[in-house]
Design a protein around this motif. Sequence first.
Motif, short mmCIF file in Angstrom:
data_model
loop_
_atom_site.label_atom_id
_atom_site.label_comp_id
_atom_site.label_asym_id
_atom_site.label_seq_id
_atom_site.Cartn_x
_atom_site.Cartn_y
_atom_site.Cartn_z
N ALA A 43 -19.45 22.93 28.50
CA ALA A 43 -18.13 23.50 28.77
C ALA A 43 -18.23 24.91 29.34
CB ALA A 43 -17.29 23.49 27.50
N THR A 44 -19.12 25.72 28.79
CA THR A 44 -19.28 27.09 29.28
C THR A 44 -19.75 27.09 30.73
OG1 THR A 44 -19.78 27.87 27.05
CG2 THR A 44 -20.48 29.28 28.87
N ALA A 45 -20.70 26.23 31.06
CA ALA A 45 -21.18 26.15 32.44
C ALA A 45 -20.10 25.63 33.37
CB ALA A 45 -22.43 25.27 32.51
N ILE A 46 -19.26 24.74 32.89
CA ILE A 46 -18.15 24.22 33.69
C ILE A 46 -17.15 25.34 33.99
CG2 ILE A 46 -16.14 22.69 33.70
CD1 ILE A 46 -17.90 20.64 32.18
N ALA A 62 -11.41 23.71 40.90
CA ALA A 62 -11.56 24.68 39.81
C ALA A 62 -10.63 24.33 38.64
CB ALA A 62 -11.27 26.10 40.31
N VAL A 63 -9.39 24.01 38.95
CA VAL A 63 -8.43 23.66 37.90
C VAL A 63 -8.87 22.38 37.19
CG1 VAL A 63 -6.06 22.87 37.48
CG2 VAL A 63 -6.49 24.86 38.93
N LYS A 64 -9.33 21.40 37.93
CA LYS A 64 -9.80 20.15 37.33
C LYS A 64 -10.95 20.45 36.36
CE LYS A 64 -12.01 15.80 38.53
NZ LYS A 64 -13.40 15.77 38.88
N ASN A 65 -11.88 21.28 36.80
CA ASN A 65 -13.02 21.60 35.94
C ASN A 65 -12.61 22.42 34.72
OD1 ASN A 65 -15.16 20.20 37.14
ND2 ASN A 65 -15.28 21.71 38.77
N LEU A 66 -11.68 23.34 34.89
CA LEU A 66 -11.21 24.10 33.73
C LEU A 66 -10.52 23.20 32.72
CD1 LEU A 66 -9.96 27.33 35.50
CD2 LEU A 66 -11.89 27.13 33.92
N ARG A 67 -9.79 22.22 33.20
CA ARG A 67 -9.15 21.27 32.27
C ARG A 67 -10.21 20.43 31.55
NH1 ARG A 67 -4.13 19.94 36.21
NH2 ARG A 67 -2.76 21.54 35.38
N THR A 68 -11.27 20.08 32.26
CA THR A 68 -12.37 19.34 31.64
C THR A 68 -13.01 20.19 30.54
OG1 THR A 68 -12.81 18.07 33.64
CG2 THR A 68 -14.62 18.25 32.06
N ALA A 69 -13.29 21.45 30.85
CA ALA A 69 -13.89 22.36 29.87
C ALA A 69 -12.97 22.54 28.67
CB ALA A 69 -14.20 23.70 30.51
N LEU A 70 -11.68 22.68 28.92
CA LEU A 70 -10.71 22.82 27.84
C LEU A 70 -10.75 21.61 26.91
CD1 LEU A 70 -8.33 24.24 26.48
CD2 LEU A 70 -6.84 23.19 28.19
N ALA A 71 -10.79 20.42 27.49
CA ALA A 71 -10.85 19.19 26.68
C ALA A 71 -12.13 19.15 25.84
CB ALA A 71 -10.77 17.96 27.59
N ILE A 72 -13.24 19.58 26.43
CA ILE A 72 -14.50 19.60 25.68
C ILE A 72 -14.40 20.59 24.53
CG2 ILE A 72 -16.96 20.19 25.78
CD1 ILE A 72 -16.89 19.17 28.73
N GLN A 74 -11.79 21.66 22.97
CA GLN A 74 -10.89 21.12 21.94
C GLN A 74 -11.56 20.01 21.15
OE1 GLN A 74 -7.57 20.24 24.54
NE2 GLN A 74 -6.41 22.00 23.76
N SER A 75 -12.35 19.17 21.82
CA SER A 75 -13.00 18.05 21.14
C SER A 75 -14.04 18.49 20.12
CB SER A 75 -13.65 17.10 22.16
OG SER A 75 -14.87 17.63 22.65
N ILE A 76 -14.61 19.68 20.31
CA ILE A 76 -15.62 20.16 19.35
C ILE A 76 -15.03 21.20 18.40
CG2 ILE A 76 -17.58 19.59 20.82
CD1 ILE A 76 -17.77 22.55 21.61
N GLY A 77 -13.73 21.43 18.51
CA GLY A 77 -13.06 22.35 17.59
C GLY A 77 -13.40 23.81 17.84
N LYS A 78 -13.80 24.12 19.03
CA LYS A 78 -14.19 25.49 19.36
C LYS A 78 -12.95 26.30 19.73
CE LYS A 78 -17.58 28.30 21.24
NZ LYS A 78 -18.96 28.48 21.06
N LYS A 79 -12.79 27.44 19.10
CA LYS A 79 -11.61 28.27 19.33
C LYS A 79 -11.66 29.01 20.66
CE LYS A 79 -9.76 27.30 15.41
NZ LYS A 79 -8.65 26.40 15.33
N THR A 80 -12.83 29.10 21.27
CA THR A 80 -12.91 29.81 22.56
C THR A 80 -12.22 29.04 23.66
OG1 THR A 80 -15.09 28.87 22.97
CG2 THR A 80 -15.02 31.11 22.09
N TRP A 81 -11.73 27.83 23.37
CA TRP A 81 -10.99 27.10 24.40
C TRP A 81 -9.77 27.88 24.83
CZ3 TRP A 81 -5.94 25.78 23.63
CH2 TRP A 81 -5.50 25.71 22.32
N MET A 82 -9.29 28.81 23.96
CA MET A 82 -8.14 29.63 24.34
C MET A 82 -8.49 30.50 25.54
SD MET A 82 -6.40 30.75 20.80
CE MET A 82 -7.32 30.12 19.41
#
Length: 101
Positions: A43-46, A62-72, A74-82
Motif C-alpha cells: 500500500a505504501t509503495a502504491i 493515480a486516483v485508482k491507485n490511491l483507492r487501491t491503497a486505501l482499501a488495503i 482498511q483491510s489490515i486495520g492500519k490507521k495511516t489510511w487516513m
Amino acid sequence: MAEAYVIIGQHYGNEGQDLDKKIAYYQKAIDIFRQAGLKDREATAIVDMADLQSIKGSYDIAVKNLRTALAIYQSIGKKTWMVCTTCLAAALPSREMLITP
C-alpha cells in the motif's frame, strides 16, 4: 528485492523517461510486495507510485491507485489510511472526482 527496486526507482528523476522508469521500478516492487503478502509495504509503495503518476498528469490512474491503497490499509486495520484519503484529495485536479466510485 522489492525494497531494492524502490531504492533504484528513487534514483531516477521526476521528468520524462526518468519518471517512466521510476514508475516501472515502483510497479516491480509493488508486485513483489503483493506476492510476499506484505500488504502494508504494498500500500505504501502504491501511494508513492500514485504521487508519481500525479506528477506525470495521469490523475485517473493515480486516483485508482490511491483507492487501491486505501482499501488495503482498511483491510489490515492500519490507521495511516487516513493519510491516503488526504493524498487522494490532493491528487485530484478537481474535488468533484471524489464523488465518483
